[in-house]
Every structure is written in structure tokens, then in C-alpha cells.
Scaffold this active site. Structure first.
Site, short mmCIF file in Angstrom:
data_model
loop_
_atom_site.label_atom_id
_atom_site.label_comp_id
_atom_site.label_asym_id
_atom_site.label_seq_id
_atom_site.Cartn_x
_atom_site.Cartn_y
_atom_site.Cartn_z
N MET A 15 38.45 34.83 39.96
CA MET A 15 37.85 36.03 39.36
C MET A 15 36.35 36.15 39.64
SD MET A 15 40.41 37.52 38.22
CE MET A 15 39.66 38.91 37.39
N ASP A 34 28.74 27.79 39.91
CA ASP A 34 29.97 27.04 39.63
C ASP A 34 29.59 25.56 39.59
OD1 ASP A 34 33.24 27.91 40.16
OD2 ASP A 34 32.74 25.77 40.07
N VAL A 94 34.96 30.90 33.53
CA VAL A 94 35.45 29.53 33.72
C VAL A 94 36.93 29.49 33.33
CG1 VAL A 94 33.13 28.60 33.35
CG2 VAL A 94 34.73 28.70 31.42
N GLU A 96 40.68 29.13 31.71
CA GLU A 96 41.16 29.58 30.39
C GLU A 96 41.42 28.37 29.48
OE1 GLU A 96 40.95 32.64 29.59
OE2 GLU A 96 42.32 33.02 27.94
N LYS A 101 35.20 27.04 27.40
CA LYS A 101 34.49 28.31 27.18
C LYS A 101 33.47 28.18 26.04
CE LYS A 101 38.01 31.37 29.12
NZ LYS A 101 37.32 31.93 30.27
N SER A 123 41.22 35.77 29.36
CA SER A 123 42.44 36.57 29.38
C SER A 123 42.93 36.85 27.98
CB SER A 123 43.54 35.82 30.15
OG SER A 123 43.18 35.69 31.49
N HIS A 144 37.16 41.99 30.17
CA HIS A 144 38.32 41.42 30.84
C HIS A 144 38.61 42.23 32.10
CE1 HIS A 144 42.93 40.58 30.59
NE2 HIS A 144 42.34 39.73 31.40
N ASN A 197 47.36 42.10 28.41
CA ASN A 197 48.11 40.85 28.53
C ASN A 197 49.19 40.69 27.46
OD1 ASN A 197 47.36 39.71 30.89
ND2 ASN A 197 45.64 38.57 30.04
N1 LIG Z 1 43.29 34.93 37.77
C1 LIG Z 1 43.48 36.10 37.15
O1 LIG Z 1 44.28 36.95 37.57
C2 LIG Z 1 42.67 36.45 35.93
C3 LIG Z 1 42.62 37.78 35.53
C4 LIG Z 1 41.82 38.13 34.43
C5 LIG Z 1 41.12 37.15 33.74
N2 LIG Z 1 41.22 35.85 34.14
C6 LIG Z 1 40.45 34.86 33.39
O2 LIG Z 1 39.25 34.60 34.11
C7 LIG Z 1 38.84 33.26 33.86
C8 LIG Z 1 38.70 32.53 35.18
O3 LIG Z 1 39.96 32.54 35.81
P1 LIG Z 1 40.12 32.21 37.37
O4 LIG Z 1 41.50 32.57 37.74
O5 LIG Z 1 38.96 32.79 38.13
O6 LIG Z 1 39.97 30.61 37.32
P2 LIG Z 1 39.62 29.62 38.53
O7 LIG Z 1 40.16 28.29 38.12
O8 LIG Z 1 40.04 30.19 39.84
O9 LIG Z 1 38.01 29.57 38.52
C9 LIG Z 1 37.28 28.99 37.49
C10 LIG Z 1 36.03 28.38 38.10
O10 LIG Z 1 35.18 27.93 37.04
C11 LIG Z 1 34.54 26.75 37.48
N3 LIG Z 1 34.03 26.04 36.30
C12 LIG Z 1 34.67 25.24 35.43
N4 LIG Z 1 33.83 24.84 34.45
C13 LIG Z 1 32.62 25.39 34.72
C14 LIG Z 1 31.34 25.34 34.09
N5 LIG Z 1 31.16 24.63 32.97
N6 LIG Z 1 30.32 26.02 34.65
C15 LIG Z 1 30.50 26.73 35.80
N7 LIG Z 1 31.69 26.82 36.44
C16 LIG Z 1 32.73 26.16 35.90
C17 LIG Z 1 35.62 25.99 38.25
O11 LIG Z 1 35.05 25.03 39.13
C18 LIG Z 1 36.33 27.14 38.97
O12 LIG Z 1 35.81 27.35 40.28
C19 LIG Z 1 39.89 32.65 32.93
O13 LIG Z 1 39.49 32.80 31.61
C20 LIG Z 1 41.11 33.50 33.21
O14 LIG Z 1 42.04 33.51 32.12
C21 LIG Z 1 41.96 35.48 35.22
#
Ligand SMILES: NC(=O)c1ccc[n+]([C@@H]2O[C@H](COP(=O)([O-])OP(=O)(O)OC[C@H]3O[C@@H](n4cnc5c(N)ncnc54)[C@H](O)[C@@H]3O)[C@@H](O)[C@H]2O)c1
Length: 247
Positions: A15, A34, A94, A96, A101, A123, A144, A197
Site C-alpha cells: 500500500m 520503511d 505498517v 495489520e 500500529k 483495514s 483507508h 471490509n
Molecule cells: N494490501 C491491501 O490490499 C490493503 C488494502 C487496504 C489497506 N491495507 C492496510 O494497509 C496496511 C499495510 O498493508 P500492506 O499490504 O501495504 O502491508 P505490507 O506488509 O506489504 O507493507 C508493510 C510495510 O511496513 C513496513 N514496516 C513494518 N513496521 C514498520 C515500522 N515500524 N516503521 C516503518 N515501516 C514498517 C514493513 O517492512 C513493510 O514493508 C495494513 O494495515 C493493511 O491492513 C492493505
């Protein structure tokens, strides 16, 4: 507070990278960070070559090369959390996991300027929980996004009982500038998920029951829902696509 000009994105995964590109295309100066250098490198490469971001928009004739280059130049890919936190708006992306968080929100509250807005792309975790981890609950909001973030118009703006009207309006204006269609919904700490969701998971639960009962296969369920409702993909393909960023 004056209008949002700078945005920090914390987490450059599926995301965060697309969110950074959307904001940069809209004219914001973006700092994306990141904890994993590999994720940061992949997000930077995605901005240069990815199908669902700036590069893809140029390939599809929706953006000219100079605009894409200007947008790319507005993104700083940084290993520094502190640098990203020095923004008018910080969007947390970051994984879920609530403890992760909450820890990010505590740190952001320590470091970010007092007037900065802190947003979560969760999410479904309660925005009130994240607001409660800070000393600025009125400046915490949910934003979101849907995957792929650069392409999808979806913007579920989640407000708590104490989110300030000014913060809500600033985030709505920012989402509109990104070409999104912001819809404001109320945080409900008793449920996981906001609107999209909760309804999506109800649909997945029923689709899974249909398969478990032997009524139809996953592929057949996908086909039927696409053919009947003109969905772009069926329920099981949606689960796969969302997790992978539709790559
Ligand atoms: N994938 C989807 O379709 C989607 C859609 C809407 C919302 N979301 C939400 O968005 C958020 C991220 O999801 P995603 O799919 O991008 O996850 P992801 O795992 O692809 O990416 C998360 C990133 O955060 C980094 N990270 C972890 N801890 C950290 C910190 N303390 N500081 C900085 N970076 C850190 C990780 O290294 C990773 O690269 C989640 O809450 C998820 O529920 C996801």
C-alpha cells in the site's frame, strides 16, 4: 492549520508505495519510509517501472512522461522515520498488527510537529485505539485506501467522536486532490472493519460456505459473481489480488 503540503508515508509495502505515488502526482512533497531497506528499494523501483503507478499511467497515456518524472522527484525514499514524521500529514501503512500500529502512533506523537495530522490506513482496527495512543486524539483519523492505491478511487475517511472538523476537511481535500472519492464514515470500536471490509468479509464468508458445502468450486463462484454482477473479479480472486497488490 494551513493546508497540507508535505506528507509522510510510514511503511513502503503493497500500500505505502502506491499511496506515496498518488500523493506525489497530486503535487505533495512526500517522504516514504520503511524499516526494511529492501521494501524501500522495491517501492522506489515500482514508482519507476510498476504497472499500477506513475510508470503504468504513462504507458496507458494517462500522464505524460514529464509529469510522471516531476511526481517521482517529489518522493524522498528515506530510511529515517524521523524525517517522514516531519510532515503536515503522516499516513501509517505498517502491517495489520495492532501492537505495531500503536507503537508507530506513540512514536509519531513524540516526534511529529504538534499540528501534524496522523492518519492510519488500517483495514479495520479502531481509529479511537490509535488516537488513544497519542496526546493529540483530535488530530488522528483513518484514511483507508484500496489496492492498487494509485488506481482505485476508494477513500474511506474514518472519524472518531473527537476527530476535529478541520482535520476531517483537510484530509478530504487531500484525498480529492489525489483524484479519490472520499466518503466519511464513523469509527466503530466494537467491530473490526469500517464499511467496505465488513461487507467484503461477509461476502467472502458466504462464498467460502458455498464451496465448503460442495455447491460450487472457487473458480465457478468467481465466474458466477463476475457474470451476474459485473464485478471485475470474483470473491476468491479479490482475496488473492488484494494481498499481492494485483501484480
Ligand atoms: N494490501 C491491501 O490490499 C490493503 C488494502 C487496504 C489497506 N491495507 C492496510 O494497509 C496496511 C499495510 O498493508 P500492506 O499490504 O501495504 O502491508 P505490507 O506488509 O506489504 O507493507 C508493510 C510495510 O511496513 C513496513 N514496516 C513494518 N513496521 C514498520 C515500522 N515500524 N516503521 C516503518 N515501516 C514498517 C514493513 O517492512 C513493510 O514493508 C495494513 O494495515 C493493511 O491492513 C492493505
Amino acid at each position: 492549520m494551513s493546508e497540507i503540503k508535505t506528507v509522510g508515508v510510514v511503511g513502503a509495502g503493497v500500500m505505502g508505495g502506491g499511496i506515496a505515488q498518488s500523493l506525489a502526482k497530486a503535487g505533495y512533497e512526500v517522504t516514504c519510509t520503511d524499516i526494511a531497506s529492501k521494501a524501500l528499494g522495491a517501492a522506489r523501483q515500482d514508482a519507476a517501472e510498476g504497472r499500477f503507478g506513475l510508470a503504468g499511467a504513462v504507458a496507458r497515456g494517462k500522464l505524460d512522461a514529464a509529469e510522471a518524472e516531476a511526481a517521482r522527484a517529489r518522493i524522498t525514499w528515506s530510511n529515517s522515520f524521523e524525517e517522514a514524521a516531519q510532515s503536515d500529514l503522516v499516513i501509517e501503512c505498517v502491517p495489520e498488527k495492532l501492537d505495531v500500529k500503536l507503537s508507530v502512533f506513540r512514536s509519531l506523537d513524540e516526534i511529529a510537529p504538534k499540528q501534524s495530522i496522523l492518519a492510519s490506513n488500517t483495514s479495520g482496527f479502531s481509529i479511537a485505539a490509535m488516537a488513544g495512543a497519542t496526546r493529540r486524539p483530535s488530530r488522528v483519523i483513518g484514511w483507508h485506501w484500496a489496492s492498487p492505491a494509485f488506481v482505485m478511487k476508494f477513500a474511506e475517511i474514518v472519524v472518531t467522536d473527537v476527530t476535529s472538523d478541520a482535520v476531517r476537511e483537510q484530509v478530504i481535500a487531500c484525498a480529492e486532490k489525489c483524484g479519490k472519492n472520499p466518503v466519511v464514515v464513523r469509527d466503530n470500536p466494537l467491530e473490526w472493519g469500517f464499511v467496505a471490509n465488513r461487507i467484503y468479509f461477509a461476502m467472502i464468508r458466504e462464498a467460502s460456505r458455498v464451496v465448503d458445502e460442495g455447491v460450487a468450486t472457487r473458480a465457478e463462484v468467481n465466474d458466477l459473481m463476475v457474470d451476474c454482477f459485473r464485478w471485475p473479479v470474483g470473491p476468491f480472486a479479490m482475496v488473492k489480488g488484494a494481498g499481492s497488490g494485483w501484480k
